[in-house]
Design an enzyme around this catalytic site. Sequence first.
Site, PDB file in Angstrom:
ATOM      1  N   CYS A  14      28.600  35.942  41.709  1.00  0.00           N
ATOM      2  CA  CYS A  14      29.020  37.153  41.004  1.00  0.00           C
ATOM      3  C   CYS A  14      27.871  38.178  41.013  1.00  0.00           C
ATOM      4  CB  CYS A  14      29.488  36.786  39.597  1.00  0.00           C
ATOM      5  SG  CYS A  14      30.390  38.104  38.745  1.00  0.00           S
ATOM      6  N   ASP A  23      39.957  38.129  45.360  1.00  0.00           N
ATOM      7  CA  ASP A  23      39.014  38.553  44.327  1.00  0.00           C
ATOM      8  C   ASP A  23      39.161  40.053  44.085  1.00  0.00           C
ATOM      9  OD1 ASP A  23      36.866  39.209  42.721  1.00  0.00           O
ATOM     10  OD2 ASP A  23      35.357  38.234  43.969  1.00  0.00           O
ATOM     11  N   HIS A  76      38.129  35.226  42.206  1.00  0.00           N
ATOM     12  CA  HIS A  76      36.749  35.384  41.750  1.00  0.00           C
ATOM     13  C   HIS A  76      36.334  34.160  40.933  1.00  0.00           C
ATOM     14  CE1 HIS A  76      33.218  37.788  40.887  1.00  0.00           C
ATOM     15  NE2 HIS A  76      33.300  37.441  39.610  1.00  0.00           N
TER      16      HIS A  76
END
Length: 245
Positions: A125, A183, A214
């Site tokens: 991330c 995502d 994600h």
Amino acid sequence: MQILKEVVDLDTVTGKMRCYIYRPNREGAFPAIIFYSEIFQQTSPISRSAAMMASHGLVVIVPEIFHELNPMGTVLAYDDEGKDKGNDDKLCKPLIDHDSDTVALIDFIQSATYCSGKAGAMGVCIGGHLAYRAALNPNIKAAFCLYATDIHSNTLTAEASQQSLARMSDIKGEIHFVWGKQDPHVPKEGRLAIYQKCLETGINYHWIEVNAVHAFMRDEGDRFDGALAIQMYQQAVALFQRVLS
């Protein structure tokens, strides 16, 4: 192999930074990777990921990426309050402060007796972005960036010329990008912008797109894809063992 865990507080330009060290429980000097967390800092899933990597013969250092903005030891919850705080921290901290953190981490890696001095970076991330950002430093020889947010959008605090995408040509090591096709944080258009920049700059990159949402590496909650996570750990270990050994 079995591992040891310890805590080290490093001096940085912007204050003390707590780091969590995971390293092989045996004599010797090992390659090191900086493992950059999500916005929530060192949660249990991040700790387990770091331990997984360390057990393959790596010193893994997990820094508190927002150390200037929170008391030492802060871990944000995987809820709306934690998400809002983490996203606010992400926007408040300038990229150049992450750069100076990386310098402090590299200095530690080059001085610690259990480190060989060779360094890589890995992250998920925002941590994937920070692993990419760390690779701008020539001492980082390899980076494994999982669903790295905010590279394509240039939304983090920095002058235009210092945004991460604009500086891609500064990367001299090998970098692997991993993306989830489902995502929403890095949509197809964003991935395409990064891919085109890779072609334009001619950096040494590897590109992986998988059918995943994600945070598919996070082994807590309903986004986790264990089969894909195992594949990614194997590829990351192979990269670091090849480049840093």
